[in-house]
Design an enzyme around this catalytic site. Structure first.
Site, PDB file in Angstrom:
ATOM      1  N   VAL A  17       0.932  -1.185  -0.078  1.00  0.00           N
ATOM      2  CA  VAL A  17      -0.169  -0.027   0.082  1.00  0.00           C
ATOM      3  C   VAL A  17       0.800   1.218   0.081  1.00  0.00           C
ATOM      4  CG1 VAL A  17      -2.079   1.196   1.146  1.00  0.00           C
ATOM      5  CG2 VAL A  17      -1.815  -1.330   1.243  1.00  0.00           C
ATOM      6  N   LYS A 107      -6.878  -2.069   9.921  1.00  0.00           N
ATOM      7  CA  LYS A 107      -8.104  -2.495  10.479  1.00  0.00           C
ATOM      8  C   LYS A 107      -8.247  -2.990  11.829  1.00  0.00           C
ATOM      9  CE  LYS A 107      -7.062  -4.515   7.153  1.00  0.00           C
ATOM     10  NZ  LYS A 107      -6.602  -5.343   6.034  1.00  0.00           N
ATOM     11  N   GLU A 131     -10.692   5.092   5.957  1.00  0.00           N
ATOM     12  CA  GLU A 131     -11.370   4.437   4.877  1.00  0.00           C
ATOM     13  C   GLU A 131     -10.809   3.435   4.301  1.00  0.00           C
ATOM     14  OE1 GLU A 131     -14.686   5.608   3.164  1.00  0.00           O
ATOM     15  OE2 GLU A 131     -14.321   3.367   2.676  1.00  0.00           O
ATOM     16  N   VAL A 134     -11.448  -0.811   5.502  1.00  0.00           N
ATOM     17  CA  VAL A 134     -12.262  -1.911   5.311  1.00  0.00           C
ATOM     18  C   VAL A 134     -12.594  -1.456   3.791  1.00  0.00           C
ATOM     19  CG1 VAL A 134     -14.702  -2.518   5.609  1.00  0.00           C
ATOM     20  CG2 VAL A 134     -13.468  -1.394   7.439  1.00  0.00           C
ATOM     21  N   GLY A 136     -10.854  -1.930   1.046  1.00  0.00           N
ATOM     22  CA  GLY A 136      -9.593  -1.381  -0.055  1.00  0.00           C
ATOM     23  C   GLY A 136     -10.241  -0.178  -0.603  1.00  0.00           C
ATOM     24  N   GLY A 189      -0.640  -9.988  -3.917  1.00  0.00           N
ATOM     25  CA  GLY A 189      -0.434  -8.954  -2.945  1.00  0.00           C
ATOM     26  C   GLY A 189      -1.861  -8.928  -2.020  1.00  0.00           C
ATOM     27  N   ASP A 203      -9.353 -10.889   9.921  1.00  0.00           N
ATOM     28  CA  ASP A 203      -9.570  -9.611   8.988  1.00  0.00           C
ATOM     29  C   ASP A 203     -10.790  -9.373   8.878  1.00  0.00           C
ATOM     30  OD1 ASP A 203      -7.830  -8.116   7.055  1.00  0.00           O
ATOM     31  OD2 ASP A 203      -9.708  -8.646   5.688  1.00  0.00           O
ATOM     32  N   LYS A 207     -13.032  -5.974  10.342  1.00  0.00           N
ATOM     33  CA  LYS A 207     -13.723  -5.135   9.443  1.00  0.00           C
ATOM     34  C   LYS A 207     -15.268  -4.701   9.908  1.00  0.00           C
ATOM     35  CE  LYS A 207     -10.706  -5.824   5.687  1.00  0.00           C
ATOM     36  NZ  LYS A 207     -10.123  -6.618   4.371  1.00  0.00           N
ATOM     37  N   GLY A 304      -5.322  -4.854  -2.774  1.00  0.00           N
ATOM     38  CA  GLY A 304      -4.441  -4.412  -3.705  1.00  0.00           C
ATOM     39  C   GLY A 304      -3.994  -2.940  -3.764  1.00  0.00           C
TER      40      GLY A 304
HETATM   41  P1  NAP Z   1       3.276  -4.594   3.697  1.00  0.00           P
HETATM   42  O1  NAP Z   1       3.492  -4.916   2.379  1.00  0.00           O
HETATM   43  O2  NAP Z   1       3.619  -5.816   4.469  1.00  0.00           O
HETATM   44  O3  NAP Z   1       4.150  -3.308   4.157  1.00  0.00           O
HETATM   45  C1  NAP Z   1       4.223  -2.832   5.479  1.00  0.00           C
HETATM   46  C2  NAP Z   1       5.239  -1.692   5.339  1.00  0.00           C
HETATM   47  O4  NAP Z   1       5.234  -1.208   6.663  1.00  0.00           O
HETATM   48  C3  NAP Z   1       6.715  -2.101   4.974  1.00  0.00           C
HETATM   49  O5  NAP Z   1       7.318  -1.017   3.981  1.00  0.00           O
HETATM   50  C4  NAP Z   1       7.620  -2.299   6.302  1.00  0.00           C
HETATM   51  O6  NAP Z   1       8.885  -2.018   5.802  1.00  0.00           O
HETATM   52  C5  NAP Z   1       6.843  -1.270   7.088  1.00  0.00           C
HETATM   53  N1  NAP Z   1       6.928  -1.692   8.409  1.00  0.00           N
HETATM   54  C6  NAP Z   1       6.244  -2.703   9.050  1.00  0.00           C
HETATM   55  N2  NAP Z   1       6.593  -2.740  10.327  1.00  0.00           N
HETATM   56  C7  NAP Z   1       7.585  -1.694  10.531  1.00  0.00           C
HETATM   57  C8  NAP Z   1       8.310  -1.182  11.748  1.00  0.00           C
HETATM   58  N3  NAP Z   1       8.029  -1.651  12.969  1.00  0.00           N
HETATM   59  N4  NAP Z   1       9.120  -0.221  11.451  1.00  0.00           N
HETATM   60  C9  NAP Z   1       9.076   0.474  10.352  1.00  0.00           C
HETATM   61  N5  NAP Z   1       8.426   0.017   9.149  1.00  0.00           N
HETATM   62  C10 NAP Z   1       7.595  -1.062   9.316  1.00  0.00           C
HETATM   63  O7  NAP Z   1       1.797  -4.396   4.181  1.00  0.00           O
HETATM   64  P2  NAP Z   1       0.511  -3.536   3.268  1.00  0.00           P
HETATM   65  O8  NAP Z   1       0.087  -4.998   2.530  1.00  0.00           O
HETATM   66  O9  NAP Z   1       0.977  -2.517   2.475  1.00  0.00           O
HETATM   67  O10 NAP Z   1      -0.357  -3.328   4.255  1.00  0.00           O
HETATM   68  C11 NAP Z   1      -0.286  -2.168   5.033  1.00  0.00           C
HETATM   69  C12 NAP Z   1      -1.671  -1.888   5.785  1.00  0.00           C
HETATM   70  O11 NAP Z   1      -2.827  -1.918   4.995  1.00  0.00           O
HETATM   71  C13 NAP Z   1      -1.837  -3.104   6.789  1.00  0.00           C
HETATM   72  O12 NAP Z   1      -2.623  -2.553   7.949  1.00  0.00           O
HETATM   73  C14 NAP Z   1      -3.026  -3.884   5.938  1.00  0.00           C
HETATM   74  O13 NAP Z   1      -4.005  -4.495   6.693  1.00  0.00           O
HETATM   75  C15 NAP Z   1      -3.548  -2.575   5.254  1.00  0.00           C
HETATM   76  N6  NAP Z   1      -4.250  -2.921   3.952  1.00  0.00           N
HETATM   77  C16 NAP Z   1      -3.565  -3.782   3.112  1.00  0.00           C
HETATM   78  C17 NAP Z   1      -4.342  -3.981   1.704  1.00  0.00           C
HETATM   79  C18 NAP Z   1      -3.503  -4.645   0.614  1.00  0.00           C
HETATM   80  O14 NAP Z   1      -4.342  -4.934  -0.441  1.00  0.00           O
HETATM   81  N7  NAP Z   1      -2.344  -5.152   1.028  1.00  0.00           N
HETATM   82  C19 NAP Z   1      -5.735  -3.461   1.523  1.00  0.00           C
HETATM   83  C20 NAP Z   1      -6.245  -2.752   2.632  1.00  0.00           C
HETATM   84  C21 NAP Z   1      -5.468  -2.325   3.656  1.00  0.00           C
HETATM   85  P3  NAP Z   1       9.723  -2.947   5.101  1.00  0.00           P
HETATM   86  O15 NAP Z   1       9.197  -2.656   3.658  1.00  0.00           O
HETATM   87  O16 NAP Z   1      11.204  -2.440   5.160  1.00  0.00           O
HETATM   88  O17 NAP Z   1       9.598  -4.282   5.306  1.00  0.00           O
HETATM   89  N1  HSE Z   2      -5.799  -9.155   3.152  1.00  0.00           N
HETATM   90  C1  HSE Z   2      -6.771  -7.934   3.118  1.00  0.00           C
HETATM   91  C2  HSE Z   2      -7.938  -8.722   2.006  1.00  0.00           C
HETATM   92  C3  HSE Z   2      -6.432  -7.007   2.611  1.00  0.00           C
HETATM   93  O1  HSE Z   2      -7.785  -9.766   1.291  1.00  0.00           O
HETATM   94  O2  HSE Z   2      -8.867  -8.333   2.010  1.00  0.00           O
HETATM   95  C4  HSE Z   2      -7.486  -5.938   2.339  1.00  0.00           C
HETATM   96  O3  HSE Z   2      -7.889  -5.502   3.895  1.00  0.00           O
END
Ligand code: NAP
Ligand code: HSE
Length: 431
Positions: A17, A107, A131, A134, A136, A189, A203, A207, A304
């Site tokens: 993200v 979340k 926003e 929940v 995306g 992803g 999860d 939400k 995503g």
């Molecule tokens: P991710 O790919 O695992 O990225 C997490 C990032 O945070 C990485 O850049 C990581 O650094 C950094 N990080 C984690 N812990 C840290 C710490 N203690 N100190 C400093 N940096 C730290 O996760 P993501 O998928 O982007 O998700 C991020 C958030 O968005 C989560 O809350 C997730 O639930 C939410 N979300 C994700 C999606 C999705 O589709 N992926 C959709 C909606 C919401 P490094 O890169 O150096 O490891």
């Molecule tokens: N892992 C979550 C999903 C990402 O699959 O919906 C979005 O919150």
């Protein structure tokens, strides 16, 4: 008031993200400046590993692994996209206490600590916007918070986990094995770092706790959300459900009636002619029913990088406009005094698959176990007879029954040791 030239952003996280947010800030800089009336300037980015390859990375000088440096950077908005409880909670609290607006996709944090974080924001004259936490890219937090706020909402029925919806779709369409479908979702992803959060229903529970709190104007605690995941679903249940005219979906449901609020996450049979049954792949959908609006459906990409960035940036733009125009956010209020109803008080229909010995009288024993507990059977189909092992499978659809009565029937059926190998599946039917 002096005109502002820029709004400063600190980004905590540069993963799936965070990279999308950094890209949008760079590629849409002029559009955003136009919409806000000031440039939105990325001033620092916190990561764990500064050497890691990124999908998109801003100027290297902006990247730090030092949390104190990131949080100490002069800025107006902190965007938290690290995930997890700690240290995200601490960083958000520090940011709010320094008078920064916060935008988060987290979340877990909002479900567990939403009320206290919002109270802290309100006390400091700022806001915490979530926003992206929940659905995306699909708008649902803002519609519940604003556009539907004049309604008495009676139900929120949702598919709000892209990973599990993708897995269930692959299992339905391709007959894919659970593990293969999960791996594909991870490669794309969608899945959380720990996929148990997705497939065990945590999860979705976070939400629906957020959505139910918004819909019913009270705090629905995560501990009060009944939860089952999808790991025990067998390919044959998808086949049988299809034959009966249903799809299997992981539903997250919040319902309110005169007795209270029941909030639950579990796989369910949904009739194929219903909208939610046809929400496939990584798509999310939320169906809300209110006394004024009737039924309204939201649907969109639930996970995503860029869809989630769309939601994050909408919050960043809203916060930026408030900052530029010096307007204070309206305070959060939880007004409802809510009684929570346990799942045992639910009344619904059920799909039961029982593996039995193929001999006379078994069906009558199972029917008696249901009848003894007030559960009425709507149909029974015998499936997959194995002549050699002398076993058969029975699929039962019940009429509407109380969950507590149904669970007593299941215990009695499981007690038929000579005739019943096991109860292979118990799924609720959401007509
Ligand atoms: P991710 O790919 O695992 O990225 C997490 C990032 O945070 C990485 O850049 C990581 O650094 C950094 N990080 C984690 N812990 C840290 C710490 N203690 N100190 C400093 N940096 C730290 O996760 P993501 O998928 O982007 O998700 C991020 C958030 O968005 C989560 O809350 C997730 O639930 C939410 N979300 C994700 C999606 C999705 O589709 N992926 C959709 C909606 C919401 P490094 O890169 O150096 O490891
Ligand atoms: N892992 C979550 C999903 C990402 O699959 O919906 C979005 O919150």
């Amino acid at each position: 008031m002096a005109e502002r030239e820029s709004v400063g952003i600190v980004l905590l996280g540069l993963g799936v993200v965070g990279s999308g947010v950094a890209r949008a800030l760079a590629e849409h800089a002029e559009t955003y400046a136009d919409r806000v009336g000031a440039r939105i300037e990325l001033r620092k980015v916190l990561v764990r590993d500064a050497t890691r390859e990124r999908d998109f990375a801003p100027d290297r000088s902006l990247i730090t692994t030092d949390a104190a440096e990131a949080l100490g950077t002069d800025c107006d908005i902190v965007v938290e996209v690290m995930g997890g409880e700690d240290p995200a909670r601490e960083y958000i609290q520090k940011s709010l206490s320094r008078g920064r607006w916060v935008v988060t996709a987290n979340k877990e944090l909002m479900a567990k600590y939403g009320p206290e974080l919002r109270a802290q924001a309100t006390a400091g004259g700022v806001d915490i916007l979530f926003e992206a936490s929940v659905g995306g890219g699909m708008p649902i937090v803002s519609p519940l918070r604003r556009d539907l706020s004049a309604n008495q909402i009676t139900s929120v029925r949702a598919i709000i986990n892209g990973t599990t919806n993708y897995i269930l779709t692959q299992m339905t369409r391709e007959g894919a094995a659970f593990d293969d479908a999960l791996r594909q979702a991870q490669d794309l992803g969608y899945a959380e770092a720990d996929p148990a959060s997705d497939v065990e229903g945590f999860d979705s529970a976070y939400k629906i706790s957020i959505l139910s709190s918004l819909a019913f104007h009270g705090h629905v605690r995560v501990e009060d959300v009944y939860r089952e995941g999808i790991t025990d679903l067998m390919p044959r249940d998808f086949r049988y459900a299809a034959e009966l005219g249903y799809s299997i979906k992981l539903l997250a449901i919040g319902q309110r009636d005169a007795d209270g609020v029941c909030v639950r996450v579990h796989p369910a049979l949904v009739p194929k002619d219903q909208l939610l049954a046809n929400v496939d792949g990584v798509l999310n959908a939320v169906q809300v029913e209110g006394d004024l609006i009737g039924r309204v459906l939201f649907q969109g990409a639930g996970a995503g990088s860029m869809p989630t960035t769309s939601a994050i940036m909408a919050d960043v733009l809203e916060a930026s406009r408030s900052i530029v125009h010096g307007s204070r956010p309206s305070p959060w209020r939880y007004t409802a005094d809510m009684a929570m109803k346990p799942i045992s008080q639910l009344t619904t229909r059920y799909y039961i698959r029982v593996e039995v010995s193929d001999r006379p009288g078994v069906l009558a024993e199972i029917a008696r176990a249901c009848g003894d507990n007030g559960v009425s059977i709507a149909s029974v189909i015998q499936k997959e007879t194995d002549d050699e092992a002398q076993t058969a499978e029975i699929v039962i659809m019940t009429h509407a029954a109380k969950e507590a009565d149904l669970q007593r029937s299941i215990s009695q059926i499981e007690g038929l040791k000579d005739d019943v190998r096991k109860v292979g599946a118990l799924l609720r039917v959401e007509d």
